[in-house]
Every structure is written in C-alpha cells, then in structure tokens.
Design a protein around this motif. Structure first.
Motif, PDB file in Angstrom:
ATOM      1  N   LYS A  20       9.584  -3.303  11.813  1.00 49.06           N
ATOM      2  CA  LYS A  20      11.111  -2.924  12.249  1.00 49.06           C
ATOM      3  C   LYS A  20      11.217  -4.769  13.006  1.00 49.06           C
ATOM      4  N   PRO A  21      12.145  -5.244  12.765  1.00 45.03           N
ATOM      5  CA  PRO A  21      13.375  -4.903  12.395  1.00 45.03           C
ATOM      6  C   PRO A  21      13.423  -4.354  11.045  1.00 45.03           C
ATOM      7  N   ARG A  22      14.922  -3.781  10.660  1.00 40.80           N
ATOM      8  CA  ARG A  22      14.448  -3.770   8.917  1.00 40.80           C
ATOM      9  C   ARG A  22      15.205  -5.267   8.048  1.00 40.80           C
ATOM     10  N   GLN A  23      15.710  -6.071   8.893  1.00 47.61           N
ATOM     11  CA  GLN A  23      15.683  -6.940   7.950  1.00 47.61           C
ATOM     12  C   GLN A  23      14.094  -8.186   7.646  1.00 47.61           C
ATOM     13  N   GLN A  24      13.169  -7.421   8.765  1.00 49.29           N
ATOM     14  CA  GLN A  24      11.894  -7.799   8.241  1.00 49.29           C
ATOM     15  C   GLN A  24      11.431  -7.169   6.493  1.00 49.29           C
ATOM     16  N   ILE A  25      11.817  -6.262   6.621  1.00 49.15           N
ATOM     17  CA  ILE A  25      11.825  -5.604   4.792  1.00 49.15           C
ATOM     18  C   ILE A  25      12.134  -6.659   3.897  1.00 49.15           C
ATOM     19  N   ASN A  26      13.237  -6.589   3.921  1.00 48.48           N
ATOM     20  CA  ASN A  26      14.083  -7.510   3.018  1.00 48.48           C
ATOM     21  C   ASN A  26      14.182  -9.187   3.608  1.00 48.48           C
ATOM     22  N   ASN A  86      13.851   8.569  -0.547  1.00 42.33           N
ATOM     23  CA  ASN A  86      13.370   9.442   0.765  1.00 42.33           C
ATOM     24  C   ASN A  86      14.876   9.739   1.281  1.00 42.33           C
ATOM     25  N   CYS A  87      15.775   9.132   1.199  1.00 44.97           N
ATOM     26  CA  CYS A  87      16.817   9.271   1.479  1.00 44.97           C
ATOM     27  C   CYS A  87      18.554   9.335   0.059  1.00 44.97           C
ATOM     28  N   ASN A  88      18.074   9.385  -1.048  1.00 42.30           N
ATOM     29  CA  ASN A  88      18.646  10.106  -2.034  1.00 42.30           C
ATOM     30  C   ASN A  88      20.807   9.517  -2.186  1.00 42.30           C
ATOM     31  N   ASN A 130       1.002  -1.066   0.277  1.00 42.06           N
ATOM     32  CA  ASN A 130       0.344   0.119   0.139  1.00 42.06           C
ATOM     33  C   ASN A 130       0.763   1.297  -0.137  1.00 42.06           C
ATOM     34  N   PHE A 131       1.967   1.543   0.905  1.00 44.93           N
ATOM     35  CA  PHE A 131       2.960   2.771   1.110  1.00 44.93           C
ATOM     36  C   PHE A 131       2.909   2.734  -0.659  1.00 44.93           C
ATOM     37  N   LEU A 132       4.180   1.452  -1.241  1.00 45.46           N
ATOM     38  CA  LEU A 132       4.660   1.455  -3.009  1.00 45.46           C
ATOM     39  C   LEU A 132       3.486   2.505  -3.460  1.00 45.46           C
ATOM     40  N   SER A 133       2.306   1.485  -3.327  1.00 47.44           N
ATOM     41  CA  SER A 133       1.639   1.627  -3.912  1.00 47.44           C
ATOM     42  C   SER A 133       0.959   3.490  -4.522  1.00 47.44           C
ATOM     43  N   LYS A 134       1.063   4.000  -2.832  1.00 48.36           N
ATOM     44  CA  LYS A 134       0.592   5.158  -3.275  1.00 48.36           C
ATOM     45  C   LYS A 134       1.343   6.180  -3.318  1.00 48.36           C
ATOM     46  N   SER A 135       3.651   6.278  -2.871  1.00 53.44           N
ATOM     47  CA  SER A 135       4.081   6.466  -3.809  1.00 53.44           C
ATOM     48  C   SER A 135       4.533   7.107  -5.150  1.00 53.44           C
ATOM     49  N   GLY A 136       4.397   5.356  -5.321  1.00 54.75           N
ATOM     50  CA  GLY A 136       5.065   4.718  -6.823  1.00 54.75           C
ATOM     51  C   GLY A 136       6.250   5.776  -7.013  1.00 54.75           C
ATOM     52  N   LYS A 137       7.424   5.383  -5.869  1.00 54.93           N
ATOM     53  CA  LYS A 137       9.004   6.126  -5.809  1.00 54.93           C
ATOM     54  C   LYS A 137       9.311   4.918  -5.361  1.00 54.93           C
ATOM     55  N   PRO A 138      10.686   4.967  -5.357  1.00 55.13           N
ATOM     56  CA  PRO A 138      11.438   3.135  -5.052  1.00 55.13           C
ATOM     57  C   PRO A 138      11.901   4.079  -3.800  1.00 55.13           C
ATOM     58  N   TYR A 139      11.753   2.695  -2.893  1.00 50.86           N
ATOM     59  CA  TYR A 139      12.665   3.191  -1.471  1.00 50.86           C
ATOM     60  C   TYR A 139      13.767   2.047  -0.962  1.00 50.86           C
ATOM     61  N   CYS A 140      14.210   2.378  -0.419  1.00 55.50           N
ATOM     62  CA  CYS A 140      15.988   1.357   0.298  1.00 55.50           C
ATOM     63  C   CYS A 140      14.727   0.872   2.227  1.00 55.50           C
ATOM     64  N   ASP A 141      15.463  -0.427   1.952  1.00 56.68           N
ATOM     65  CA  ASP A 141      15.496  -1.206   2.958  1.00 56.68           C
ATOM     66  C   ASP A 141      15.093  -0.451   4.369  1.00 56.68           C
ATOM     67  N   ASP A 142      16.089   0.796   4.495  1.00 58.30           N
ATOM     68  CA  ASP A 142      16.183   1.097   5.776  1.00 58.30           C
ATOM     69  C   ASP A 142      14.744   2.235   5.904  1.00 58.30           C
ATOM     70  N   CYS A 143      15.095   2.789   4.674  1.00 58.21           N
ATOM     71  CA  CYS A 143      13.512   3.672   4.659  1.00 58.21           C
ATOM     72  C   CYS A 143      12.187   3.152   4.841  1.00 58.21           C
ATOM     73  N   LEU A 144      12.237   2.381   3.874  1.00 56.59           N
ATOM     74  CA  LEU A 144      10.860   1.543   4.518  1.00 56.59           C
ATOM     75  C   LEU A 144      10.248   0.496   5.447  1.00 56.59           C
ATOM     76  N   SER A 145      11.378   0.893   5.827  1.00 55.69           N
ATOM     77  CA  SER A 145      11.064   0.276   7.490  1.00 55.69           C
ATOM     78  C   SER A 145      10.856   1.229   8.464  1.00 55.69           C
ATOM     79  N   LEU A 146      11.685   2.397   7.997  1.00 53.63           N
ATOM     80  CA  LEU A 146      11.514   3.768   9.412  1.00 53.63           C
ATOM     81  C   LEU A 146      10.192   4.349   9.089  1.00 53.63           C
ATOM     82  N   LEU A 147       9.826   4.412   7.951  1.00 53.27           N
ATOM     83  CA  LEU A 147       8.186   5.021   6.755  1.00 53.27           C
ATOM     84  C   LEU A 147       7.198   4.588   7.221  1.00 53.27           C
TER      85      LEU A 147
END
Length: 202
Positions: free
Chosen positions: A162-168, A188-190, A141-158
């Motif tokens: 958590k932990p970030r490994q769950q995203i991976n 997000n983090c550029n 849902n987050f990626l669908s609404k944003s339509g932008k690319p995000y790294c695992d660290d930022c996906l975890s934050l936004l």
C-alpha cells in the motif's frame, strides 16, 4: 552485417534543450549508453517515447511522455513508426540489433517481418532486478504462484503493498517482467480493467 544498439529513453531529463545523449539523466540511461558505447557498434540510437528513433547528437526539448502509460494501440502505432524509420536505414532481417530497453519499447519491434536478428535484456538481468526490489519480488512471487491476472486494486489488497499506487508504479517500471493487459477480467474481483500477469518465460 551492421551492429545497432537501441537504448530506451527515461523520465529524468534536463530542464532545457540538449543533445539527446545529454538530455536523459537517469542512472539507467547512462548505464545503457555506456554499455552501447563500450562495444563501438555501427550505430547507437535512442528509442524515444515521443520522438521515436533519435540519434545521439539530435537536439531535443525536454518532454513528458511515457510509453508504459500508453494503450496497446498507441504502443503498436509508435512501433510501426519506429520500424518504418529503421527499415529505411538498416536490413531488419540480417543486421544485428542489441536492444537495451524494457519490453514496452521492443514488444512490437521484434519478430517476423520486423526486427528478426536481435538480442534483448537477458533473463538473468531481469531476475537480478526482481531480487533487488522487495515489493517487486512480492508481486512477482504472488503472480508466479497464482498464474492468474489481477488488477492493481486486488494486487494491493492481496499482497499488502500500500498505497495501491505503488503497485501501478512498480509494474509500470518493470514491464520487462510484468505484463500489462488492457481490459481483461481480474481473477479476484471479476471486473474488466487493466490487469497484471507475468511474462510467459517467467
């Protein structure tokens, strides 16, 4: 025209050598194999991250290789070896291939000059997978609404997952829904790193 089922391997395996159809132990693999067997096709073959194209009765030693963790270049090389094997057995333009696997296993196997007559897991099945997994649904849902690319660290934050490994782990298990893009700029983090986006049809 021949009908060929291609089913992906899985991480869960016996601890000793066995026929390929018995070596893999996950519920998902057993479902894929049962589905293929129920249609009595001309051939059922396993897509192995280590051994490429494997016949059901071929005896294998247990191994620990995951295609989802490989680079795009490695996945392309793996696919070319698979295609060379398949083209020696079948007509890639006319024979019908039913592929029961996530996208990492067929992304570079299909298309013009590759497997042209194919069927992959349906969008309905993919959406069912999403709805049955809360954290996957949150990421989707987050990626669908944003339509932008995000790294695992930022996906975890936004997303608060958590932990970030769950995203991976979630993204790597669901590459039929979420794409992995190597060395791209995170919105997000550029920073240039591995980022996640949705498959285009979603």
């Amino acid at each position: 025209m021949k009908i060929i089922y291609l089913i992906s391997c899985c991480k869960e395996k016996l601890s000793y050598s066995a026929k390929a159809k018995d070596l893999y132990q996950s519920e998902g693999f057993n479902k894929r194999l049962s589905e293929a067997l129920s249609h009595n096709p001309d051939e059922i073959l396993i897509l192995s991250a280590k051994h490429h194209i494997v016949e059901l009765d071929h005896v294998l030693e247990p191994y620990d290789v995951c295609l989802s963790n490989q680079t795009v270049g490695e996945q392309k090389k793996w696919s070319e070896i698979c295609l060379a094997d398949l083209s020696s057995r079948f007509n890639l333009k006319e024979d019908r291939f039913i592929i029961l696997a996530n996208e990492d296993y067929y992304r570079y196997l299909i298309g013009q000059y590759r497997i042209e007559n194919y069927e992959t897991p349906s969008e309905q099945e993919q959406l069912h997978t999403i709805s049955g997994n809360t954290n996957l649904s949150i990421i989707h849902n987050f990626l669908s609404k944003s339509g932008k690319p995000y790294c695992d660290d930022c996906l975890s934050l936004l997303t608060g997952i958590k932990p970030r490994q769950q995203i991976n782990q979630i993204c790597n298990r669901n590459t039929n829904v979420i794409c992995r893009n190597d060395y791209e700029c995170c919105f997000n983090c550029n920073k240039y790193k591995i980022v996640r986006t949705l498959k285009k049809k979603f």
